[in-house]
Design an enzyme around this catalytic site. Structure first.
Site, PDB file in Angstrom:
ATOM      1  N   ASP A  25       0.890  -0.690  -0.081  1.00  0.00           N
ATOM      2  CA  ASP A  25      -0.078   0.219  -0.417  1.00  0.00           C
ATOM      3  C   ASP A  25       0.565   1.378   0.195  1.00  0.00           C
ATOM      4  O   ASP A  25       1.958   1.577   0.977  1.00  0.00           O
ATOM      5  CB  ASP A  25      -0.711  -0.177   1.349  1.00  0.00           C
ATOM      6  CG  ASP A  25      -1.869   0.719   1.680  1.00  0.00           C
ATOM      7  OD1 ASP A  25      -1.786   2.249   0.892  1.00  0.00           O
ATOM      8  OD2 ASP A  25      -2.813   0.680   2.108  1.00  0.00           O
ATOM      9  N   LYS A  38      -4.209  15.418  -7.613  1.00  0.00           N
ATOM     10  CA  LYS A  38      -4.293  15.182  -8.735  1.00  0.00           C
ATOM     11  C   LYS A  38      -3.216  16.504  -9.350  1.00  0.00           C
ATOM     12  O   LYS A  38      -2.261  16.516  -9.913  1.00  0.00           O
ATOM     13  CB  LYS A  38      -5.484  15.082  -9.945  1.00  0.00           C
ATOM     14  CG  LYS A  38      -5.542  13.850  -9.819  1.00  0.00           C
ATOM     15  CD  LYS A  38      -4.321  12.366  -9.785  1.00  0.00           C
ATOM     16  CE  LYS A  38      -4.760  11.007  -9.764  1.00  0.00           C
ATOM     17  NZ  LYS A  38      -4.024   9.757 -10.114  1.00  0.00           N
ATOM     18  N   TYR A  69      -9.896  14.284  -5.037  1.00  0.00           N
ATOM     19  CA  TYR A  69      -8.841  13.874  -5.978  1.00  0.00           C
ATOM     20  C   TYR A  69      -8.440  14.930  -6.874  1.00  0.00           C
ATOM     21  O   TYR A  69      -7.745  15.015  -7.407  1.00  0.00           O
ATOM     22  CB  TYR A  69     -10.316  13.024  -7.433  1.00  0.00           C
ATOM     23  CG  TYR A  69     -10.276  12.070  -7.819  1.00  0.00           C
ATOM     24  CD1 TYR A  69      -8.468  11.284  -7.416  1.00  0.00           C
ATOM     25  CD2 TYR A  69      -9.538  12.955  -9.561  1.00  0.00           C
ATOM     26  CE1 TYR A  69      -8.018  10.365  -8.700  1.00  0.00           C
ATOM     27  CE2 TYR A  69      -9.564  12.009 -10.734  1.00  0.00           C
ATOM     28  CZ  TYR A  69      -8.574  10.615 -10.820  1.00  0.00           C
ATOM     29  OH  TYR A  69      -7.931  10.347 -11.574  1.00  0.00           O
TER      30      TYR A  69
HETATM   31  N1  LIG Z   1      -9.287   5.411 -15.638  1.00  0.00           N
HETATM   32  C1  LIG Z   1      -9.165   6.873 -15.847  1.00  0.00           C
HETATM   33  O1  LIG Z   1      -9.906   7.487 -16.833  1.00  0.00           O
HETATM   34  C2  LIG Z   1      -7.782   7.842 -15.445  1.00  0.00           C
HETATM   35  C3  LIG Z   1      -8.142   9.104 -15.747  1.00  0.00           C
HETATM   36  C4  LIG Z   1      -7.470  10.261 -15.017  1.00  0.00           C
HETATM   37  C5  LIG Z   1      -6.442   9.281 -14.488  1.00  0.00           C
HETATM   38  N2  LIG Z   1      -6.283   7.805 -14.211  1.00  0.00           N
HETATM   39  C6  LIG Z   1      -4.668   7.999 -13.214  1.00  0.00           C
HETATM   40  O2  LIG Z   1      -4.416   6.684 -13.752  1.00  0.00           O
HETATM   41  C7  LIG Z   1      -3.824   5.731 -12.655  1.00  0.00           C
HETATM   42  C8  LIG Z   1      -4.911   4.450 -13.086  1.00  0.00           C
HETATM   43  O3  LIG Z   1      -5.747   4.811 -13.046  1.00  0.00           O
HETATM   44  P1  LIG Z   1      -6.766   3.152 -13.421  1.00  0.00           P
HETATM   45  O4  LIG Z   1      -8.040   3.284 -13.826  1.00  0.00           O
HETATM   46  O5  LIG Z   1      -6.010   2.405 -14.572  1.00  0.00           O
HETATM   47  O6  LIG Z   1      -6.200   2.945 -11.800  1.00  0.00           O
HETATM   48  P2  LIG Z   1      -7.240   1.876 -10.971  1.00  0.00           P
HETATM   49  O7  LIG Z   1      -8.187   2.786 -10.283  1.00  0.00           O
HETATM   50  O8  LIG Z   1      -7.661   0.433 -11.730  1.00  0.00           O
HETATM   51  O9  LIG Z   1      -6.012   1.127  -9.980  1.00  0.00           O
HETATM   52  C9  LIG Z   1      -5.398  -0.084 -10.406  1.00  0.00           C
HETATM   53  C10 LIG Z   1      -4.829  -0.435  -9.240  1.00  0.00           C
HETATM   54  O10 LIG Z   1      -4.131   0.097  -8.247  1.00  0.00           O
HETATM   55  C11 LIG Z   1      -4.248   0.230  -7.005  1.00  0.00           C
HETATM   56  N3  LIG Z   1      -4.241   1.033  -5.856  1.00  0.00           N
HETATM   57  C12 LIG Z   1      -5.498   1.643  -5.306  1.00  0.00           C
HETATM   58  N4  LIG Z   1      -4.588   1.642  -4.303  1.00  0.00           N
HETATM   59  C13 LIG Z   1      -3.121   1.736  -3.342  1.00  0.00           C
HETATM   60  C14 LIG Z   1      -2.761   2.066  -2.953  1.00  0.00           C
HETATM   61  N5  LIG Z   1      -2.999   2.736  -1.689  1.00  0.00           N
HETATM   62  N6  LIG Z   1      -1.485   1.070  -2.880  1.00  0.00           N
HETATM   63  C15 LIG Z   1      -0.903   0.258  -4.061  1.00  0.00           C
HETATM   64  N7  LIG Z   1      -2.087   0.290  -4.949  1.00  0.00           N
HETATM   65  C16 LIG Z   1      -3.205   0.631  -5.032  1.00  0.00           C
HETATM   66  C17 LIG Z   1      -5.623  -0.607  -6.864  1.00  0.00           C
HETATM   67  O11 LIG Z   1      -5.198  -1.268  -6.390  1.00  0.00           O
HETATM   68  C18 LIG Z   1      -5.719  -1.346  -8.546  1.00  0.00           C
HETATM   69  O12 LIG Z   1      -5.931  -2.706  -8.811  1.00  0.00           O
HETATM   70  C19 LIG Z   1      -3.910   6.885 -11.559  1.00  0.00           C
HETATM   71  O13 LIG Z   1      -3.600   7.002 -11.146  1.00  0.00           O
HETATM   72  C20 LIG Z   1      -5.541   6.870 -11.994  1.00  0.00           C
HETATM   73  O14 LIG Z   1      -5.683   8.131 -11.125  1.00  0.00           O
HETATM   74  C21 LIG Z   1      -7.070   7.203 -14.923  1.00  0.00           C
END
Ligand SMILES: NC(=O)c1ccc[n+]([C@@H]2O[C@H](COP(=O)([O-])OP(=O)(O)OC[C@H]3O[C@@H](n4cnc5c(N)ncnc54)[C@H](O)[C@@H]3O)[C@@H](O)[C@H]2O)c1
Length: 253
Positions: free
Chosen positions: A65, A163, A159
């Site tokens: 984590d 970010k 959030y």
């Molecule tokens: N999906 C989108 O549309 C989107 C858009 C903009 C930004 N992002 C950013 O891109 C990144 C990846 O997004 P996603 O949608 O693929 O991610 P997701 O929400 O599917 O999470 C990916 C993984 O992160 C792990 N995780 C969460 N908190 C954690 C912690 N404290 N320690 C370790 N692992 C942890 C979760 O278990 C999960 O398997 C993130 O930083 C997200 O904020 C995503």
């Protein structure tokens, strides 16, 4: 862990148990890099690592984590014990809670989101940077979001604030460690077609959102992975402190 083909860089990818960062991990490994697959959910980390090994790549799964400094320190120590170095750190882990207006947001939700998206990046950088300094340089790629460029009504003020914080943290580190040849940049994804968006939005909501994206489609994990690997590669050797928006034109700054 398998040692089948990996002979390239050592790359830590946080949040690599699913979605975007999973693709990043798979693609680095396919190109011959050794990948440390980090996720707070152990089965997810193991699943991605198993996929890499099934394709004859080299991976180490670590349950960690990123909010927990002891866990991050131990993850980095395990990486060094196993592979001896860290060349690239990709900070993609981060949690979210579903939209609450600010006056109804709990401080627990604030802490979870800010700590996982921002403090976690600080902790991973803090423990990796000394190894990069010793090695004479490295690359760090931090995940922000279009929300950090503007705001995110769907995910809330915590959030958006986390970010936006990633953008400042990245610029600060980029300047602080430039002389040590550690290049630090941000990827700011727009909406991607991955699990979280099916959890957050209805099919109709997703379609409405899609229409607001000038290129007319959501990001694929491979779009983000290509941008990350560009920033980790030789072609980006004069880029630091930058934010690369990968969002189909959704937010233009
Ligand atoms: N999906 C989108 O549309 C989107 C858009 C903009 C930004 N992002 C950013 O891109 C990144 C990846 O997004 P996603 O949608 O693929 O991610 P997701 O929400 O599917 O999470 C990916 C993984 O992160 C792990 N995780 C969460 N908190 C954690 C912690 N404290 N320690 C370790 N692992 C942890 C979760 O278990 C999960 O398997 C993130 O930083 C997200 O904020 C995503």
């Amino acid at each position: 862990m398998s040692n089948a083909t990996g002979s390239g860089r050592v790359v830590i990818v946080t949040g690599a148990g699913r979605a975007i960062a999973r693709q990043v991990a798979l693609d680095f490994a396919r190109e011959g890099d050794r990948v440390v697959v980090v996720d707070m959910i152990e089965e997810r980390a193991k699943r991605t690592a198993a996929e890499i090994e099934a394709a004859s790549g080299t991976a180490l799964a670590v349950a960690c984590d990123v909010r927990d400094e002891m866990a991050v320190r131990s993850m980095v120590e395990q990486t060094i014990r196993t592979f001896g170095r860290v060349d690239v750190l990709v900070n993609a882990a981060g949690g979210y809670t579903l939209g609450r207006v600010t006056h109804e947001l709990s401080s627990e939700d604030w802490d979870m989101v800010v700590d996982s998206n921002l403090k976690g990046i600080f902790l991973c950088c803090k423990h990796v940077i000394p190894h990069m300094m010793k090695a004479g340089g490295g690359r760090i790629i931090n995940f922000s979001s279009n929300a950090g460029r503007t705001s995110s009504p769907a995910l809330g003020v915590h959030y958006t604030a986390a970010k936006a914080g990633v953008l400042g943290l990245t610029r600060h580190l980029a300047r602080e460690y430039a002389a040590q040849h550690i290049l630090v940049n941000t990827i700011a994804p727009g909406p991607a077609l991955v699990e979280r968006n099916y959890e957050i939005m209805s099919a109709e909501g997703l379609e409405e959102l899609r229409k607001d994206i000038p290129l007319g489609r959501f990001a694929e994990p491979s779009d983000l992975s290509a941008a990350v690997r560009f920033l980790a590669g030789d072609g980006a050797r004069h880029i630091t402190g930058a934010t690369l928006d990968v969002n189909g034109g959704y937010v233009m700054v």
